[in-house]
Design an enzyme around this catalytic site. Structure first.
Site, PDB file in Angstrom:
ATOM      1  CG  ASP A 422      40.042  42.734  43.089  1.00 25.73           C
ATOM      2  OD1 ASP A 422      39.313  42.443  42.289  1.00 25.73           O
ATOM      3  OD2 ASP A 422      41.004  42.522  43.462  1.00 25.73           O
ATOM      4  CD  GLU A 425      35.623  38.040  40.274  1.00 21.89           C
ATOM      5  OE1 GLU A 425      35.905  37.931  41.020  1.00 21.89           O
ATOM      6  OE2 GLU A 425      35.754  39.310  39.437  1.00 21.89           O
ATOM      7  CG  ASP A 490      43.625  40.174  37.809  1.00 20.32           C
ATOM      8  OD1 ASP A 490      43.406  41.365  38.163  1.00 20.32           O
ATOM      9  OD2 ASP A 490      43.559  39.517  38.769  1.00 20.32           O
TER      10      ASP A 490
END
Ligand SMILES: *[C@@H]1O[C@H](CO)[C@@H](O)[C@H](O)[C@H]1NC(C)=O
Ligand SMILES: *[C@@H]1O[C@H](CO)[C@@H](O)[C@H](O)[C@H]1NC(C)=O
Ligand SMILES: *[C@@H]1O[C@H](CO)[C@@H](O)[C@H](O)[C@H]1NC(C)=O
Ligand SMILES: *[C@@H]1O[C@H](CO)[C@@H](O)[C@H](O)[C@H]1NC(C)=O
Ligand SMILES: *[C@@H]1O[C@H](CO)[C@@H](O)[C@H](O)[C@H]1NC(C)=O
Ligand SMILES: *[C@@H]1O[C@H](CO)[C@@H](O)[C@H](O)[C@H]1NC(C)=O
Ligand SMILES: *[C@@H]1O[C@H](CO)[C@@H](O)[C@H](O)[C@H]1NC(C)=O
Ligand SMILES: *[C@@H]1O[C@H](CO)[C@@H](O)[C@H](O)[C@H]1NC(C)=O
Ligand SMILES: *[C@@H]1O[C@H](CO)[C@@H](O)[C@H](O)[C@H]1NC(C)=O
Ligand SMILES: *[C@@H]1O[C@H](CO)[C@@H](O)[C@H](O)[C@H]1NC(C)=O
Length: 747
Positions: A422, A425, A490
């Site tokens: 995950d 960013e 998401d």
């Protein structure tokens, strides 16, 4: 809240791709001195300059970033901008030419055109006067030209008529400023926009059959708004612009993927069933698996994102970001992994590059000097909501080696067959990395690639590439060399075009035209906000959304569910026996066609042809094919038009020319027209080419997989109830910000 922001000065970073120069010029340069200048590749005009309408501009200004939990607010204040009308040319004898652009004595810009073995036209730029830290390049466009790619773009397939900033970040909630969900998310600094994405990439493919790739990682904007040109803005040192033409969009896509790096094939076990996203400990995991089997769900893997334990915060449960097996929550996991593997089922977990300060790994990393630092040389700590984390410095070779070892020892050696990798960013622009040599801002857009690389190093070195899969959401040019599969991040648990199920389609298609041909999404979406009920509407997953998105997932390379950030508020595949059976039936269809899917995944690994393709890639001569966004070709023989709206029982589908067969009945269609077909829940519209060598496999579906009888009590569009004490995986802390929003409204 705004006070959390940061202000920075301009810094630059450019990566250069090793390339071999070509013997001859692959482009042509034509000019009348003092008047105009054209650069073409074959018949494709790329640049056209006149003193009245220059192709290059320089400027000066200030580029400022504010960050709030991975959401970036970018302010580019341009103080000066001037076009450079005059030019002289120094023609090279070999494979290059130099153009000198100027504006009086104020500034000179040197542009070298050259050809390499891979790119007939490479453009490099240097600006004489360092005051000018902004640069704009114009590329010829026609008003009706269509443009695709720019990484993972969710809102549009044809990207024309918008400006796209290239800066990896949270995709943001809602992603549509005229949508009420975005409105409220914005109040909490968590809203997205049409261009916000985890995976922006300064590469586009034009329907004029060329691609343009900007080979740098600094802040860039690709402005596709003007009618007669595309304009690329670069902040700081200017990298190379690479151009290539080809005979078709498909060839261009393949060449681009080969240039940026091909993805490997997926492990065979991925095709044997659903990956069940579950959590809650060993007993829960085994119970879910047992029930799934009982209800006919083929299971390839069980994905437990909470394998490292959970934390209680005032907002609910969060994952404990210290990436090692928590034997309290998952007693006997190592043995269970073994016995499940004997049963043909893999176990998967979760990791990200941030480490909770209360964990052991943080202490090791701090001691080893493996963390991003702040200006006083201390670990840079980020607040993730009642806990602080350090971030592993992915630009440091020593830190990468260390984290690679963590993945190998704590994950691969435990017997795990994969994980969600995950984040990637959030790198704070003011963080200091690389032993003090660079700031976060300089490497921000490179970070996702480095994150995928560490994961890949870990599996390559253990010789488990091809058996272990990790899925990433952040990315940049070159991610394809490392990631095994992307996922779309998401989505909201809704049918919205900006951020719901529909948005996964342009995302996959644009990513496919940016060099990444293997991607998938969370079945049922992720971002849940049941507390919106207080505002008169709810963002919670319905049965219908779960099942419609499972239908769409049949026609992607990986079939994986996610409970969402508020599991108890959402409908889950295990919410009722009926839903579980429906989910199992859809997963079985995924398995049934898996040899077909595998064949096209191999195509991507060998040739860079994406598994999911826009219609026009297969039918370039059909003008209607160029106008279709939410249908796609899955491989070259199957056309899919997933149901992406609520309360729908028929679909109007465009079929390009050819003979097609609808998978749900025996009806055959002659293409080049729109047709309306039945598409009740459980029957995603898909057509196969009648002459496909796979026709038997697809024609078997209608008889082999009858619909599950609907119980009297079932209402597909009804909203579920439930409370909100779920576990947050939670990259953006959607729930946290929404709660704070509610507080700000009601207090
Ligand atoms: C450049 O291209 C434009 C548009 O096609 C044309 O009008 C012009 O004459 C060309 N100039 C040169 C020097 O080839
Ligand atoms: C630009 O180049 C010209 C001619 O070579 C030179 O006279 C001038 O000083 C240069 N200007 C700048 C700002 O470098
Ligand atoms: C373009 O693609 C076609 C079909 O895949 C192939 O035959 C041809 O060789 C390709 N051309 C180039 C230049 O790669
Ligand atoms: C394991 O997780 C539990 C909560 O599920 C937590 O109480 C415990 O501290 C964790 N143990 C370790 C060693 O992290
Ligand atoms: C740097 O981080 C440390 C914690 O690691 C913190 O105590 C210190 O205040 C920070 N310094 C600056 C200048 O932000
Ligand atoms: C950082 O810069 C110093 C001085 O220029 C250099 O010696 C060192 O090798 C650099 N470190 C890295 C990791 O590049
Ligand atoms: C991986 O394969 C290489 C080459 O086949 C071999 O040298 C190496 O020992 C293997 N490593 C492991 C951990 O199995
Ligand atoms: C944004 O929302 C508006 C209003 O609902 C809708 O018309 C538009 O199509 C949406 N745009 C995108 C890109 O989702
Ligand atoms: C895929 O192909 C193999 C080899 O032909 C065959 O044994 C297998 O049954 C096929 N799998 C499915 C799901 O049809
Ligand atoms: C579903 O569609 C039908 C017919 O178009 C309509 O009567 C019904 O109100 C819709 N239901 C919902 C929940 O939107």
């Amino acid at each position: 809240m705004l006070g959390l922001g940061y202000i920075f000065t301009v810094v630059i970073l450019v990566t250069t791709t090793p390339s071999v120069s070509a013997d001859t010029k692959g482009y042509s340069l034509k000019y009348d001195i003092g008047k105009n200048l054209n650069v073409s590749i074959g018949n494709t005009l790329i640049f056209s300059h006149t003193p009245q309408s220059p192709m290059v501009f320089v400027g000066a200004g200030q580029l400022n970033f504010r960050e709030f939990r991975g959401n970036f607010f970018i302010n580019n204040y341009v103080e000066d901008r001037i076009g450079l009308p005059s030019f002289t040319v120094s023609e090279g004898t070999g494979n290059q030419d130099t153009i000198y652009f100027s504006y009086g004595n104020m500034v000179n810009l040197t542009m070298v055109l050259s050809s390499t073995n891979l790119h007939p036209l490479q453009v490099s730029v240097t600006i004489s006067n360092p005051i000018f830290n902004d640069f704009w390049l114009r590329i010829v466009a026609t008003p009706e030209e269509q443009v695709f790619g720019l990484g993972e773009q969710f809102s549009y397939l044809n990207l024309r008529h918008k400006n796209y900033p290239i800066w990896t970040r949270e995709q943001g909630v809602g992603r549509n400023k005229s949508d009420i969900v975005t409105f409220f998310a914005d109040k909490a600094l968590a809203g997205g926009d049409y261009h916000t994405t985890y995976f922006p990439q300064p590469t586009f493919i034009s329907d004029r059959k060329y691609y343009c790739h900007y080979d740098g990682t600094n802040y860039v904007e690709v402005n596709l708004q003007p009618l007669t040109f595309h304009e690329i803005y670069v902040n700081g040192d200017v990298g190379n612009f690479l151009f290539k033409t080809e005979s078709s969009i498909k060839n261009l896509t393949q060449q681009l993927a080969k240039f940026l790096g091909l993805q490997p094939e997926l492990p065979d076990w991925v095709y044997t069933g659903a990956i069940l996203g579950v959590q809650g400990g060993t007993d829960v995991m085994l119970q879910r698996y047992k029930n799934a089997k009982k209800n006919g769900v083929p299971v390839s893997a069980i994905w437990i994102q909470d394998w490292a334990g959970v934390l209680k915060t005032s907002f609910g449960s969060r994952l404990f970001w210290d990436w090692k097996w928590n034997s309290t929550l998952y007693p006997d996991l190592k043995n269970k992994i073994k016995s499940l593997k004997d049963d043909g089922v893999r176990v998967l977990a979760y990791i990200n590059p941030n480490l909770n300060t209360n964990g052991e790994l943080f202490k090791q990393a701090a001691q080893g000097g493996y963390l991003v630092k702040n200006n006083s040389g201390q670990p840079y700590l980020t607040d993730f909501g009642e806990f602080y984390c350090g971030t592993v410095d992915l630009t440091s070779e020593a830190a990468k080696q260390w984290y690679k070892g963590v993945i190998q020892t704590n994950m691969i050696d435990l017997g795990l067959s994969g994980w969600m990798a995950d984040f990637g960013e959030y790198l704070p622009p003011d963080g200091v990395v690389f032993q003090g040599n660079l700031t976060g801002r300089e490497v921000h857009n490179k970070w996702p690639v480095a994150w995928a690389e560490v994961n890949r190093m870990a599996i390559n070195e253990r010789n488990v590439t091809g058996d272990v899969v990790f899925w990433t959401r952040s990315g940049g040019a070159g991610s394809g060399k490392y990631t095994t599969i992307m996922w779309a991040g998401d989505q909201n648990v809704d049918f919205s075009y900006g951020d719901g199920l529909p948005s996964t389609i342009p995302a996959a298609l644009n990513l496919g035209m940016s060099g990444i041909g293997i991607t998938h999404f969370d079945i049922g979406g992720y971002t849940t906000a049941s507390q919106y009920k207080a505002l008169g509407f709810a963002l919670v997953r319905t049965e219908e959304l779960l099942l419609r998105s499972a239908e769409a997932a049949i026609f992607t390379p990986m079939f994986r569910s996610h409970e969402g950030n508020q599991p108890k508020a959402n409908v889950q595949f295990y919410s009722s026996e009926y839903i579980e059976k429906c989910f199992g039936r859809l997963a079985s269809i995924f398995v049934h066609i898996s040899n077909y899917t595998k064949n096209y995944v191999r195509d991507n690994a060998l040739f860079g042809t994406p598994v999911q393709r826009p219609l026009f890639m297969e039918f370039p001569d059909d003008p209607t094919a160029w106008t279709i966004t939410y249908q796609y070709m899955f491989g070259s023989d199957v056309l899919v038009a997933p149901v992406i709206e609520s309360n729908v029982s028929t679909m109007n589908v465009y079929l390009p020319s050819g003979q097609w067969s609808y998978i749900w009945d025996s009806t055959d269609y002659t293409g080049s027209k729109f047709v309306t077909v039945n598409a009740p829940l459980g029957k995603p519209p898909a057509f196969f080419k009648k002459n496909s060598v796979w026709a038997d496999v697809f024609s078997e579906i209608k008889t082999k997989f009858p619909l599950i009888p609907v119980p009297v009590t079932f209402s597909s569009t009804s909203k579920p109830g439930g409370n909100t004490n779920g576990v947050y995986r939670d990259s953006i802390s959607v729930t946290l910000v929404l709660i704070s929003l509610l507080r700000s409204i009601f207090i």
